[in-house]
Every structure is written in structure tokens, then in C-alpha cells.
Design a protein around this motif. Structure first.
Motif, short mmCIF file in Angstrom:
data_model
loop_
_atom_site.label_atom_id
_atom_site.label_comp_id
_atom_site.label_asym_id
_atom_site.label_seq_id
_atom_site.Cartn_x
_atom_site.Cartn_y
_atom_site.Cartn_z
N GLU A 82 22.16 -62.04 11.92
CA GLU A 82 21.74 -62.75 10.71
C GLU A 82 21.26 -64.17 10.99
O GLU A 82 20.84 -64.88 10.08
CB GLU A 82 22.89 -62.82 9.69
CG GLU A 82 24.04 -63.73 10.09
CD GLU A 82 25.20 -62.95 10.69
OE1 GLU A 82 26.31 -63.52 10.79
OE2 GLU A 82 25.00 -61.79 11.05
N ARG A 110 25.54 -59.98 8.02
CA ARG A 110 24.68 -58.81 7.82
C ARG A 110 25.49 -57.52 7.70
O ARG A 110 25.16 -56.65 6.89
CB ARG A 110 23.71 -58.70 9.00
CG ARG A 110 22.60 -59.74 8.98
CD ARG A 110 21.49 -59.35 8.00
NE ARG A 110 20.48 -60.38 7.93
CZ ARG A 110 19.45 -60.48 8.76
NH1 ARG A 110 19.30 -59.60 9.74
NH2 ARG A 110 18.56 -61.44 8.62
N ALA A 111 26.54 -57.39 8.51
CA ALA A 111 27.38 -56.19 8.41
C ALA A 111 28.03 -56.11 7.03
O ALA A 111 28.12 -55.03 6.44
CB ALA A 111 28.44 -56.19 9.51
N GLN A 117 26.75 -57.30 4.30
CA GLN A 117 25.69 -56.92 3.36
C GLN A 117 25.40 -55.42 3.42
O GLN A 117 25.15 -54.79 2.39
CB GLN A 117 24.43 -57.73 3.66
CG GLN A 117 24.59 -59.22 3.38
CD GLN A 117 23.45 -60.06 3.92
OE1 GLN A 117 22.46 -59.52 4.41
NE2 GLN A 117 23.58 -61.37 3.83
N ARG A 118 25.42 -54.84 4.63
CA ARG A 118 25.21 -53.39 4.74
C ARG A 118 26.34 -52.62 4.06
O ARG A 118 26.11 -51.61 3.38
CB ARG A 118 25.11 -53.00 6.21
CG ARG A 118 23.92 -53.63 6.95
CD ARG A 118 23.86 -53.18 8.40
NE ARG A 118 22.89 -53.98 9.14
CZ ARG A 118 23.19 -54.87 10.07
NH1 ARG A 118 24.46 -55.06 10.40
NH2 ARG A 118 22.25 -55.56 10.68
N LEU A 142 26.07 -52.75 0.25
CA LEU A 142 25.07 -51.81 -0.22
C LEU A 142 25.63 -50.39 -0.27
O LEU A 142 25.42 -49.65 -1.25
CB LEU A 142 23.83 -51.86 0.69
CG LEU A 142 22.66 -50.96 0.30
CD1 LEU A 142 22.15 -51.32 -1.09
CD2 LEU A 142 21.54 -51.07 1.33
N ILE A 143 26.37 -50.03 0.77
CA ILE A 143 26.99 -48.69 0.80
C ILE A 143 28.00 -48.53 -0.33
O ILE A 143 28.02 -47.50 -1.03
CB ILE A 143 27.66 -48.45 2.17
CG1 ILE A 143 26.60 -48.29 3.26
CG2 ILE A 143 28.57 -47.22 2.13
CD1 ILE A 143 27.17 -48.27 4.66
N VAL A 157 27.76 -47.56 10.18
CA VAL A 157 27.35 -48.96 10.04
C VAL A 157 27.42 -49.59 11.42
O VAL A 157 28.43 -49.45 12.12
CB VAL A 157 28.26 -49.73 9.07
CG1 VAL A 157 27.84 -51.20 9.01
CG2 VAL A 157 28.23 -49.09 7.69
N SER A 203 27.20 -52.93 13.97
CA SER A 203 27.37 -54.37 14.07
C SER A 203 26.41 -54.86 15.15
O SER A 203 26.63 -54.67 16.34
CB SER A 203 28.82 -54.70 14.47
OG SER A 203 28.99 -56.08 14.67
#
Length: 291
Positions: free
Chosen positions: A149, A199-200, A202-203, A206-207, A262, A264
Motif C-alpha cells: 500500500e 491493503r490486506a 481492505q481486501r 471487501l470479502i 487473501v 499479503s
């Protein structure tokens, strides 16, 4: 007076005769004699006495030669120093790393590096990814490892590792009975999360949103090692990189795969305007081997 004249004078002093010196340096005897005469005119005193077709150094010539030898010794030292800097850089290596790799993969790489370069001082700073990036961009670090990120403006970057995250939970947690953990398993469960800009994180958000579930976030942190420590203390469940659990007590954690997958992601970053020294190249090789 020039360097070539000094070199010829030194050759004559070492050889003892003009003819022998001429052979050693690939010149004719007259050329050697002319160079000595020109040097004598330049320094203002005789370097040799000519006695019965032999040359004998004058006291002044001997003193001058001693100073030349000291100068040559200094030049040899400078050449050795230049070679060391060319091959090894500054004699130290400064590394910045994010937490997830700073307690596992990077120490393994340092161990490999020390085998090859036992005399090189290594500085390893474990910092938030943005600080690692800033340190590399400013020249504080020779090499950095950061999460994806970061702002990559002003640094060279490449993908380094993209491990699949695992679900970590305390020993005895109800979810430990499951072989695989999914988003619905974490609905309403006390959860140790990374900060929102990760970022992880954020992923994962979303999930969770797509699945219509919401873990109960009780702590947010930037360090993977802190997630592991909080999970081990029973504060909640967390998702961590497999590299982050190296320093954790395995008797206090249970690890399970998380689906959907997911990853990293981390980056290897370098200063933009600085050529890689041999030390940096060697350490990158060690990092690659330690993955």
C-alpha cells in the motif's frame, strides 16, 4: 616533475643500475637517463653520483626515495580502499522492513549474508511500511521491504512475497475445531484487525461486505507481530501472514487456512537514484533464498 619521472627514479633505485631499470620498465637506457636528469632539474638537487660508470644514490636521493616509498604505500592503501568501496559499498548495510517479515524472513537472510560478509555491520530497523519507504527514498536505508500500500513514487520496487494469510486463533477457541475458516465463521467474532489503510485489511473488508458479515473488531494495529501477540492472549481472532508467526508461541496459537484466498503482498524497494552496490546485490540474493 611528473609521475612518470618518479616511477622511473623508483625503478632505478630498486634495480641499482640504469640498464636493469630500463629492462624492468620497458624503456631504453638513454630514455631512463634523460628522465632522471629532468627530475634532478625539477627537484633542484642530484639524485645520483656517477662513479666509474656506476650510479650511487646521493643522501638527498635516498631521502627523496624514502618519501616516495611512503607515498606509494599511501597510494596502495587508497587503491585497496577504492576496491573495497567498489565491491562492498560503505562497509555497512542498512535495512528497513515491515513487521511481518522483520521477525522471520529478513533475519534468515541476514544469517546467510553474514556467512559471506562476516565483517559487514548490518542495521535492521522494523518499522511501519510508510516509514520504510521514506527511509529508502531519503537514502537512510540501502534496501527496504514494505507492504504494497505504500506510495512507490521515488523508489525502485518489485514484488517480493505474496503469501496466503492464515486465520490465527487462541488455543481452545471454538473455531479451532474447523479445518478451514470462511467469512461467515467470523461474523460477530471478536477480531484483531489491521488499520483501515492496510491493503490486506481492505481486501478482507471487501470479502466481509460481499458475504454480508461483520466481525467484531476489538483492536486495530499496524504490526503483524502485535496481531499474533493479541491473539495468543485471547483478545480475539486475526488473519496473519505465515511469515509473521515465526516469533509467536506455537502452543498458544491455532492456525487454519482462510477461504477465499487473501494474499499479503510485500515489495522489495531500493533508492531510485543510487546504483546497487555489491553488498546490496548479495543481500538481495540472500532475501530471495530465504523466501
Amino acid at each position: 616533475m611528473n609521475y612518470r619521472q618518479i616511477e622511473i627514479f623508483s625503478a632505478v633505485m630498486k634495480a641499482g643500475t640504469v640498464s636493469r631499470a630500463a629492462e624492468l620498465i620497458g624503456l631504453t637506457q638513454p630514455a631512463v637517463s634523460r628522465a632522471i636528469a629532468e627530475l634532478e632539474r625539477a627537484v633542484g638537487f642530484s639524485l645520483f653520483d656517477r662513479v666509474r660508470n656506476r650510479i650511487i644514490p646521493t643522501p638527498e636521493g635516498k631521502l627523496f626515495y624514502a618519501d616516495i616509498e611512503r607515498s606509494f604505500l599511501g597510494m596502495d592503501t587508497l587503491r585497496a580502499a577504492a576496491a573495497r568501496i567498489r565491491d562492498q559499498g560503505s562497509g555497512q548495510l542498512r535495512i528497513g522492513s515491515l513487521s511481518a517479515l522483520g521477525s522471520s524472513l529478513v533475519p534468515r537472510a541476514v544469517k546467510r549474508f553474514r556467512v559471506v560478509h562476516p565483517d559487514i555491520r548490518v542495521t535492521l530497523m522494523v518499522l511501519p511500511s510508510r516509514d520504510v519507504r521514506d527511509g529508502v527514498a531519503s537514502g537512510e536505508f540501502d534496501i527496504g521491504l514494505a507492504a504494497d500500500e505504500i506510495d512507490v513514487t521515488g523508489v525502485l520496487h518489485q514484488s517480493f512475497v505474496t503469501p496466503r494469510v492464515l486465520c490465527a486463533m487462541p488455543q481452545g477457541h471454538p473455531l479451532a475445531a474447523k479445518e478451514v475458516i470462511g467469512p461467515h465463521d467470523l461474523d460477530g467474532v471478536d477480531f484483531v484487525a489491521y488499520v483501515p489503510e492496510d491493503r490486506a485489511r481492505q481486501r478482507l473488508d471487501l470479502i466481509f461486505n460481499e458475504a454480508g458479515v461483520a466481525p467484531n473488531i476489538v483492536v486495530e494495529t499496524i504490526y503483524a507481530a502485535t496481531v499474533c501477540a493479541l491473539v495468543a492472549e485471547g483478545v480475539g481472532v486475526g488473519l496473519v501472514s505465515p511469515y509473521a508467526i515465526a516469533g509467536a508461541d506455537p502452543t498458544r496459537l491455532v492456525l487454519r487456512p482462510f477461504e477465499p484466498v487473501v494474499q499479503s503482498k510485500s515489495l522489495l524497494i531500493l533508492p531510485l537514484d543510487r546504483p546497487k552496490s555489491q553488498l546490496v546485490r548479495d543481500f538481495i540474493d540472500c532475501l530471495m533464498a530465504a523466501r
